[in-house]
Scaffold this motif. Structure first.
Motif, PDB file in Angstrom:
ATOM      1  N   PHE A  71       0.831  -1.208   0.000  1.00  0.00           N
ATOM      2  CA  PHE A  71       0.000   0.000   0.000  1.00  0.00           C
ATOM      3  C   PHE A  71       0.863   1.254   0.000  1.00  0.00           C
ATOM      4  O   PHE A  71       0.642   2.176  -0.801  1.00  0.00           O
ATOM      5  CB  PHE A  71      -0.923  -0.018   1.232  1.00  0.00           C
ATOM      6  N   MET A  72       1.869   1.311   0.876  1.00  0.00           N
ATOM      7  CA  MET A  72       2.725   2.490   0.936  1.00  0.00           C
ATOM      8  C   MET A  72       3.551   2.651  -0.341  1.00  0.00           C
ATOM      9  O   MET A  72       3.813   3.773  -0.778  1.00  0.00           O
ATOM     10  CB  MET A  72       3.643   2.424   2.159  1.00  0.00           C
ATOM     11  N   GLU A  73       3.923   1.544  -0.949  1.00  0.00           N
ATOM     12  CA  GLU A  73       4.669   1.619  -2.216  1.00  0.00           C
ATOM     13  C   GLU A  73       3.802   2.259  -3.302  1.00  0.00           C
ATOM     14  O   GLU A  73       4.268   3.105  -4.072  1.00  0.00           O
ATOM     15  CB  GLU A  73       5.089   0.214  -2.632  1.00  0.00           C
ATOM     16  N   LYS A  74       2.533   1.880  -3.342  1.00  0.00           N
ATOM     17  CA  LYS A  74       1.599   2.470  -4.312  1.00  0.00           C
ATOM     18  C   LYS A  74       1.435   3.966  -4.048  1.00  0.00           C
ATOM     19  O   LYS A  74       1.405   4.774  -4.978  1.00  0.00           O
ATOM     20  CB  LYS A  74       0.239   1.774  -4.213  1.00  0.00           C
ATOM     21  N   VAL A  75       1.359   4.344  -2.778  1.00  0.00           N
ATOM     22  CA  VAL A  75       1.188   5.755  -2.411  1.00  0.00           C
ATOM     23  C   VAL A  75       2.394   6.572  -2.852  1.00  0.00           C
ATOM     24  O   VAL A  75       2.266   7.603  -3.528  1.00  0.00           O
ATOM     25  CB  VAL A  75       0.980   5.890  -0.877  1.00  0.00           C
ATOM     26  N   ILE A  76       3.578   6.132  -2.471  1.00  0.00           N
ATOM     27  CA  ILE A  76       4.793   6.912  -2.712  1.00  0.00           C
ATOM     28  C   ILE A  76       5.134   7.007  -4.197  1.00  0.00           C
ATOM     29  O   ILE A  76       5.726   7.992  -4.638  1.00  0.00           O
ATOM     30  CB  ILE A  76       5.977   6.302  -1.921  1.00  0.00           C
ATOM     31  N   THR A  77       4.756   6.015  -4.974  1.00  0.00           N
ATOM     32  CA  THR A  77       5.090   6.019  -6.409  1.00  0.00           C
ATOM     33  C   THR A  77       3.988   6.626  -7.276  1.00  0.00           C
ATOM     34  O   THR A  77       4.054   6.548  -8.500  1.00  0.00           O
ATOM     35  CB  THR A  77       5.391   4.589  -6.899  1.00  0.00           C
ATOM     36  N   ALA A  78       2.984   7.230  -6.644  1.00  0.00           N
ATOM     37  CA  ALA A  78       1.936   7.903  -7.422  1.00  0.00           C
ATOM     38  C   ALA A  78       2.562   9.029  -8.245  1.00  0.00           C
ATOM     39  O   ALA A  78       3.586   9.599  -7.865  1.00  0.00           O
ATOM     40  CB  ALA A  78       0.868   8.461  -6.483  1.00  0.00           C
ATOM     41  N   PRO A  79       1.953   9.390  -9.389  1.00  0.00           N
ATOM     42  CA  PRO A  79       2.599  10.320 -10.323  1.00  0.00           C
ATOM     43  C   PRO A  79       2.736  11.763  -9.845  1.00  0.00           C
ATOM     44  O   PRO A  79       3.583  12.498 -10.347  1.00  0.00           O
ATOM     45  CB  PRO A  79       1.688  10.247 -11.564  1.00  0.00           C
ATOM     46  N   ASP A  80       1.917  12.204  -8.907  1.00  0.00           N
ATOM     47  CA  ASP A  80       2.008  13.579  -8.424  1.00  0.00           C
ATOM     48  C   ASP A  80       1.593  13.645  -6.958  1.00  0.00           C
ATOM     49  O   ASP A  80       1.013  12.704  -6.416  1.00  0.00           O
ATOM     50  CB  ASP A  80       1.142  14.523  -9.270  1.00  0.00           C
ATOM     51  N   ALA A  81       1.895  14.766  -6.320  1.00  0.00           N
ATOM     52  CA  ALA A  81       1.679  14.907  -4.878  1.00  0.00           C
ATOM     53  C   ALA A  81       0.205  14.795  -4.499  1.00  0.00           C
ATOM     54  O   ALA A  81      -0.137  14.205  -3.470  1.00  0.00           O
ATOM     55  CB  ALA A  81       2.238  16.248  -4.398  1.00  0.00           C
ATOM     56  N   GLN A  82      -0.667  15.363  -5.320  1.00  0.00           N
ATOM     57  CA  GLN A  82      -2.091  15.303  -5.015  1.00  0.00           C
ATOM     58  C   GLN A  82      -2.598  13.856  -5.041  1.00  0.00           C
ATOM     59  O   GLN A  82      -3.400  13.454  -4.196  1.00  0.00           O
ATOM     60  CB  GLN A  82      -2.883  16.153  -6.008  1.00  0.00           C
ATOM     61  N   GLU A  90      -7.521   7.831   1.079  1.00  0.00           N
ATOM     62  CA  GLU A  90      -8.563   6.894   0.657  1.00  0.00           C
ATOM     63  C   GLU A  90      -8.186   5.463   1.025  1.00  0.00           C
ATOM     64  O   GLU A  90      -9.042   4.657   1.408  1.00  0.00           O
ATOM     65  CB  GLU A  90      -8.805   7.019  -0.846  1.00  0.00           C
ATOM     66  N   GLY A  91      -6.897   5.143   0.921  1.00  0.00           N
ATOM     67  CA  GLY A  91      -6.443   3.810   1.295  1.00  0.00           C
ATOM     68  C   GLY A  91      -6.597   3.559   2.785  1.00  0.00           C
ATOM     69  O   GLY A  91      -6.996   2.468   3.201  1.00  0.00           O
ATOM     70  N   GLU A 133       5.358   8.959   7.923  1.00  0.00           N
ATOM     71  CA  GLU A 133       5.394  10.419   7.779  1.00  0.00           C
ATOM     72  C   GLU A 133       6.659  10.858   7.047  1.00  0.00           C
ATOM     73  O   GLU A 133       6.615  11.753   6.196  1.00  0.00           O
ATOM     74  CB  GLU A 133       5.321  11.067   9.158  1.00  0.00           C
ATOM     75  N   THR A 134       7.771  10.220   7.356  1.00  0.00           N
ATOM     76  CA  THR A 134       9.036  10.558   6.693  1.00  0.00           C
ATOM     77  C   THR A 134       8.977  10.230   5.210  1.00  0.00           C
ATOM     78  O   THR A 134       9.445  11.008   4.368  1.00  0.00           O
ATOM     79  CB  THR A 134      10.204   9.789   7.349  1.00  0.00           C
ATOM     80  N   ALA A 135       8.383   9.078   4.878  1.00  0.00           N
ATOM     81  CA  ALA A 135       8.261   8.697   3.462  1.00  0.00           C
ATOM     82  C   ALA A 135       7.411   9.703   2.698  1.00  0.00           C
ATOM     83  O   ALA A 135       7.739  10.084   1.564  1.00  0.00           O
ATOM     84  CB  ALA A 135       7.658   7.298   3.359  1.00  0.00           C
ATOM     85  N   LEU A 136       6.336  10.167   3.308  1.00  0.00           N
ATOM     86  CA  LEU A 136       5.485  11.174   2.664  1.00  0.00           C
ATOM     87  C   LEU A 136       6.229  12.501   2.511  1.00  0.00           C
ATOM     88  O   LEU A 136       6.169  13.140   1.457  1.00  0.00           O
ATOM     89  CB  LEU A 136       4.219  11.384   3.485  1.00  0.00           C
ATOM     90  N   ARG A 137       6.943  12.909   3.561  1.00  0.00           N
ATOM     91  CA  ARG A 137       7.684  14.173   3.502  1.00  0.00           C
ATOM     92  C   ARG A 137       8.713  14.150   2.375  1.00  0.00           C
ATOM     93  O   ARG A 137       8.832  15.118   1.607  1.00  0.00           O
ATOM     94  CB  ARG A 137       8.383  14.436   4.838  1.00  0.00           C
ATOM     95  N   GLN A 138       9.454  13.070   2.267  1.00  0.00           N
ATOM     96  CA  GLN A 138      10.476  12.971   1.214  1.00  0.00           C
ATOM     97  C   GLN A 138       9.849  13.008  -0.167  1.00  0.00           C
ATOM     98  O   GLN A 138      10.392  13.627  -1.089  1.00  0.00           O
ATOM     99  CB  GLN A 138      11.289  11.688   1.414  1.00  0.00           C
ATOM    100  N   ARG A 139       8.684  12.384  -0.319  1.00  0.00           N
ATOM    101  CA  ARG A 139       7.996  12.409  -1.623  1.00  0.00           C
ATOM    102  C   ARG A 139       7.526  13.826  -1.953  1.00  0.00           C
ATOM    103  O   ARG A 139       7.597  14.262  -3.115  1.00  0.00           O
ATOM    104  CB  ARG A 139       6.805  11.444  -1.580  1.00  0.00           C
TER     105      ARG A 139
END
Length: 212
Positions: A71-82, A90-91, A133-139
């Motif tokens: 799930f987190m891999e799908k989130v972080i590799t999404a094409p844009d921040a939004q 949603e996940g 949170e760190t993974a999201l911040r870096q993305r």
């Protein structure tokens, strides 16, 4: 050379059962009797495999993260921040509302550490939450560099905001909120998401053909 006695139970199955107990009763409320009964093992086997109740809980947290790695891999590799933010909230709403009967609604990280006298446990839970949170911040830092977020956007604040909203969604799920209601919360949280100006796409320069 003598070897140790082989473990007579499946570790993953035992951890999933222990997870359910910690999830329902919290770390403090889960007694050794509750845990060993759910795991179908005796106390000596628990201590031999995990060292202590705290050691078991740490292993459960690792198991919990492993179950959500895709799930987190799908989130972080999404094409844009939004889309990253959309996939994340949603996940979380879907996960919190429907745990396929394996666990109660909500989130293990939110529910298991409430009113915990053991000072090590809240810190351990916070560490696991901080990893997301760190993974999201870096993305989001990457997104700002690419112009996908405004220059004045704060990646750290955005990541913290999403985690805070996710925690709230999980609390609502625990209180009985349905998936549709949780998704409404996610959509409202995303309504004011900052959007940057993507750099203009450069059109290829057409070379003029020489006329003889």
């Amino acid at each position: 050379m003598r070897t140790g006695r082989p473990r007579g139970f499946c570790t993953d199955t035992a951890l999933d059962r222990a997870m359910n107990v910690f999830w329902r009763k919290g770390y403090e409320g889960a007694s050794l009797a509750d845990l060993t009964e759910a795991m179908a093992i005796n106390p000596p086997s628990l201590y031999a495999a995990f060292g202590s109740k705290e050691g078991l809980f740490r292993a459960v947290l690792e198991r919990y993260d492993a179950r959500r790695r895709d799930f987190m891999e799908k989130v972080i590799t999404a094409p844009d921040a939004q889309t990253v933010a959309k996939y994340f909230l949603e996940g979380v709403a879907e996960f919190a509302a429907d745990t396929s009967g394996l666990n109660p609604p909500g989130c293990l990280l939110v529910q298991s550490g409430m009113a915990c006298a053991n000072q090590e446990i809240p810190g351990e839970i916070a560490k696991h939450r901080a990893e997301k949170e760190t993974a999201l911040r870096q993305r989001f830092e990457q997104a700002r560099k690419e112009g996908d977020l405004p220059r004045n956007a704060n990646p750290e604040t955005l990541a913290r905001y999403l985690v805070a909203m996710a925690n709230g969604i999980c609390v609502q799920a625990t209180a009985g909120a349905k998936l549709e209601e949780l998704q409404d919360i996610a959509r409202m949280a995303l309504a004011s998401w900052p959007v940057g100006k993507a750099p203009p796409v450069k059109k290829p320069v057409r070379r003029r053909e020489k006329v003889d």
